[in-house]
Motif scaffolding. Structure first.
Motif, short mmCIF file in Angstrom:
data_model
loop_
_atom_site.label_atom_id
_atom_site.label_comp_id
_atom_site.label_asym_id
_atom_site.label_seq_id
_atom_site.Cartn_x
_atom_site.Cartn_y
_atom_site.Cartn_z
N UNK A 1 37.01 68.59 62.46
CA UNK A 1 36.23 69.74 62.03
C UNK A 1 36.17 70.77 63.15
N UNK A 2 36.15 72.05 62.77
CA UNK A 2 35.90 73.09 63.76
C UNK A 2 36.94 74.18 63.77
N UNK A 3 36.47 75.41 63.97
CA UNK A 3 37.32 76.58 64.16
C UNK A 3 36.91 77.16 65.50
N UNK A 4 37.65 76.81 66.54
CA UNK A 4 37.22 76.98 67.92
C UNK A 4 37.72 78.29 68.51
N UNK A 5 36.89 78.89 69.35
CA UNK A 5 37.29 80.11 70.06
C UNK A 5 38.30 79.74 71.15
N UNK A 6 39.48 80.34 71.16
CA UNK A 6 40.49 80.00 72.16
C UNK A 6 40.01 80.16 73.59
N UNK A 7 39.12 81.11 73.81
CA UNK A 7 38.59 81.36 75.15
C UNK A 7 37.88 80.13 75.72
N UNK A 8 37.34 79.27 74.84
CA UNK A 8 36.52 78.15 75.29
C UNK A 8 37.22 76.80 75.17
N UNK A 9 38.53 76.80 74.91
CA UNK A 9 39.24 75.53 74.72
C UNK A 9 39.18 74.66 75.97
N UNK A 10 39.33 75.24 77.14
CA UNK A 10 39.30 74.47 78.38
C UNK A 10 37.98 73.74 78.50
N UNK B 1 28.98 69.40 70.12
CA UNK B 1 29.81 70.57 70.32
C UNK B 1 29.76 71.44 69.06
N UNK B 2 29.15 72.58 69.19
CA UNK B 2 29.03 73.50 68.06
C UNK B 2 30.16 74.54 68.12
N UNK B 3 30.64 74.94 66.96
CA UNK B 3 31.60 76.04 66.87
C UNK B 3 30.99 77.12 65.98
N UNK B 4 31.26 78.39 66.24
CA UNK B 4 30.70 79.45 65.41
C UNK B 4 31.42 79.54 64.06
N UNK B 5 30.69 79.93 63.04
CA UNK B 5 31.30 80.16 61.74
C UNK B 5 32.42 81.17 61.84
N UNK B 6 33.41 81.02 60.98
CA UNK B 6 34.54 81.96 60.95
C UNK B 6 34.06 83.35 60.58
N UNK C 1 41.21 78.51 66.69
CA UNK C 1 42.15 77.40 66.67
C UNK C 1 41.47 76.18 66.06
N UNK C 2 42.15 75.57 65.12
CA UNK C 2 41.70 74.29 64.54
C UNK C 2 42.77 73.25 64.85
#
Length: 753
Positions: free
Chosen positions: A25-34, A574-579, A585-586
């Motif tokens: 699950x999750x649609x993650x901001x690429x900036x925060x992948x690290x 770990x929360x991800x923001x709504x699209x 990135x998923x």
């Protein structure tokens, strides 16, 4: 003792329903992948670093991803700006170049050299240059209490615009700021927007739309859902308006294409611009969607689709005029049906209620500050949803039913001219507005059939009148209800409306606009379509919108506080923001699924399945003669695997609308497919994700290559691409067998897929 036991059980239920990290699950901001995802992604099969996925200092995967137009994603697949997206994403462009004489929708289109690539005015491709957390700047000076939502939004918007302007001042870039976590955080996106995008290739609809509405949102799937465009740039490789002197764009990165195929458990990631999700919606929001909005919209679109389908089958001209409209209407009609089925299957309202019970206990058991911030939150949300319920339904019937009639939508677009006249603006200003409207109307009439729209009106207007809560229905429409009674009443009204209105043809509408330009607005003001539009839209603005806006503004404020509370309540999650149509990135893995008792789906489909579904009597399942010939002769070129070609596969990536056209990438950063759909059982993932049932549907890149090369004879396009693979690569074939080994004289992959 009973109280403590009950709370313990509720806490256990909550933890079961909302684990700290739900698989895939999750649609993650690429900036925060690290920070959030890199370790988990590498554990699941990623061979890259977060820096290789998103970087502002060097070329990375993000530099091969574009927002295609306003609602899809595309990927760059050559160093000459070749862009791959879905057939349904490029559909309106393909349609715009089509006519009865040159029916590219039916027959496909392939540019055999650069001179044949077709420009598409208004189409853009947007790259993300960089993103940045600007929450502190945007929220500076914004009160946290004692301010209504509308005023807060004005302050936030003003701050966001200043931040965006400062970020790109003196550059050729553009920028915008988007809220995350319902406005608890704000992020800046700096973009580079290209304006010269040309159509290069599209398969015939018998490939690009194979399966039609029957297979839409369904698995197994056999649709060759792709089209190819090219980005052009000015002499400095920067965005430029269309010019025959522009050159193919040179990207910072393009995706190499893997011929290695996929197997169950393989790591996959989807990079794109998902449109909108509501994962943190409360039980009242879910119930409103499930029981109020979706049923109303499904009912209206069902009626409209039946009319369009019949007229499109009866006329090639209408078929071409309404092809893109029909596809758009049908897409979400079927999605909403699947979404409701999924929400029911997951018992989503009850699950949300359980989560809310535990949240309420947490809020009430805290210190004075926590109680003050959160203890009354959920009761307030419940009250505002109750207030909004009828107004939400009335709004849905205006947007879907009343404005679903094209004549009403067009008449509504002319109302500002009357407002200008009523405000006694200078004659030159009114004339300029009329001329602008006139020019903008050309496209409307090119794809408009008054005969078809009259039938739509006869079906949708009674649904609008009957479905809108009586207290919120305009008096004008109530009068019509009384005048046109009986089974054929609304049909008779529609005949009179379209017979008397001067807005049903381009010639007569333009004559009206010419009079407006001269200062004569009476003909427009007295037109029956305008009178009806004025009644409906006027009532909407004065009766429906104020209460709807007040309630939804309150809901937005309370929802923002609720999401903030959830993040405090679950610090380890770990929360991800709504699209919200920003780059995300998923990631997940290739996997089949079991949608129902006794039913099990494998993870791939092949060309064999296309031939099994072939039905020359059904337009949705026609197979082109050339494709049948290639299949019969087993002429699959380097894309052949033991007598077949893989067509599509499924994985557990979390996607939504806007991810159409997104690249599906393996752990080495290579393109393995193009995302084009979700399974019907998983469409509720916009609201509630279920890893056992949610699957994204991907066009296998090898089928795309096969169609381009062998079917279309456009091998020159394949030569542009960077194909990677080795003689030992294998992939699935019919009956679960492995695909035959093939020798591919391309750049070898570092390891097997």
């Amino acid at each position: 003792m009973r109280i403590r036991t009950r709370l313990a059980l509720l806490a256990l239920t909550f933890l079961t329903a909302l684990p700290a990290a739900r698989a895939d699950e999750g649609m993650w901001l690429p900036l925060l992948l690290k920070q959030l995802n890199e370790a988990d992604m590498q554990k699941k099969g990623l061979k890259l670093t977060a820096e290789q996925i998103y970087s502002i200092n060097q070329g990375s995967l993000k530099d091969a991803i574009v927002q295609f137009g306003g609602g899809c994603t595309g990927e760059i697949i050559s160093d000459q700006g070749l862009l791959l997206t879905n057939h349904h994403c490029g559909y309106s462009q393909i349609q715009s170049h089509s006519s009865v004489e040159k029916d590219y929708l039916t027959n496909g289109y392939w540019a055999m050299d650069r001179s044949q690539e077709l420009p598409n005015p208004g189409l853009t491709a947007t790259f993300i240059v960089r993103m940045e957390d600007v929450s502190s700047q945007v929220l500076a000076g914004v009160p946290t209490t004692g301010i209504v939502e509308a005023e807060r939004e004005k302050l936030v918007q003003a701050n966001g615009q200043r931040v965006a302007h400062a970020a790109v001042q003196g550059t050729g870039y553009q920028a915008f700021v988007r809220p995350m976590f319902n406005g608890n955080e704000y992020y800046l996106f700096v973009t580079e927007v290209f304006q010269d995008i040309r159509l290069v290739g599209a398969p015939p609809s018998s490939i690009g739309k194979f399966g039609g509405d029957t297979d839409n949102w369904a698995w197994p799937r056999h649709t060759g859902d792709f089209s190819i465009f090219r980005i052009y740039a000015g002499p400095d490789n920067k965005p430029a308006p269309y010019s025959p002197d522009n050159k193919p764009f040179k990207p910072r990165h393009h995706l190499p294409i893997s011929l290695g195929g996929v197997q169950p458990g393989d790591f996959t990631m989807v990079f794109g611009f998902p449109g909108r999700t509501n994962e943190y919606l409360t039980s009242w929001g879910v119930e409103e969607t499930y029981a109020v909005s979706n049923p109303a919209k499904i009912n209206v679109r069902d009626a409209k689709l039946r009319v369009l389908d019949a007229d499109m089958k009866a006329s090639d001209k209408v078929r071409i005029q309404y092809a893109a409209k029909y596809a758009s209407i049908a897409n979400y009609w079927k999605k909403w049906i699947g979404e409701n089925r999924g929400l029911k299957k997951l018992d989503a309202v009850r699950v949300k209620q359980q989560q809310e019970q535990v949240f309420q206990q947490w809020a009430e058991s805290g210190d004075a500050a926590r109680r003050a911030a959160f203890a009354t939150l959920l009761p307030d949300l419940k009250r505002n949803y109750a207030t909004a319920r009828d107004y939400t339904l009335a709004r849905d019937y205006v947007t879907e039913a009343a404005l679903g009639v094209e004549l009403m939508a067009y008449a509504n677009s002319l109302l500002p001219l009357l407002e200008l006249a009523d405000n006694k603006v200078p004659a030159a200003e009114l004339a300029a507005a009329a001329e602008k409207t006139r020019k903008g109307s050309v496209g409307f009439f090119r794809n408009y059939s008054a005969h078809t729209d009259q039938k739509v009106a006869a079906q949708l207007l009674p649904l609008y009148a009957a479905g809108t809560p009586a207290a919120l229905l305009p008096a004008y429409v109530k009068t019509l209800q009384g005048q046109y009674t009986g089974p054929g009443g609304w049909t008779a009204y529609a005949a009179q409306l379209y017979g008397k209105s001067k807005l049903t043809t381009q010639e007569s509408a333009f004559a009206v606009l010419d009079e407006v330009a001269k200062g004569n607005v009476q003909t427009l003001r007295q037109d029956p379509a305008v009178l009806l539009a004025q009644a409906i839209i006027g009532n909407y603005r004065t009766v429906i919108l104020p209460t709807y806006t007040a309630a939804t503004d309150n809901i937005a404020l309370l929802q923002r506080t609720y999401v903030a509370g959830l993040r405090l309540q679950q610090p380890e999650r770990k929360f991800y923001p709504d699209a919200n149509s920003t780059l995300r990135l998923a990631y997940g893995q290739v996997a089949g699924y079991e949608p129902a008792d006794g039913t099990k789906y494998d993870f791939y489909t092949t060309l064999d399945g296309i031939m099994e579904k072939a039905d020359p009597t059904n337009p949705e399942f026609e197979v082109p003669a050339r494709l049948a010939e290639l299949y019969k002769n087993k002429d699959f070129g380097p894309y052949a695997y033991k007598g077949t070609v893989p067509v599509a596969f499924i994985a557990t990536n979390h996607t939504t609308g806007g991810n159409s056209g997104s690249p599906v990438i393996n752990g080495r950063g290579e393109l393995i497919g193009t995302n084009f759909d979700r399974n019907w059982e998983g469409t509720m993932s916009d609201i509630m994700f279920d890893p056992d049932r949610v699957r994204n549907i991907t066009l296998d890149v090898r089928y795309m290559l096969f169609v381009v090369d062998k079917f279309a004879g456009a091998g020159h396009l394949v030569k542009e691409m960077t194909l990677v693979g080795s003689a030992n690569d294998t992939a699935p074939a019919s009956n679960g067998k492995k695909l035959e080994k093939v020798k591919v004289k391309r750049k070898p992959a570092k390891e097997k897929a």
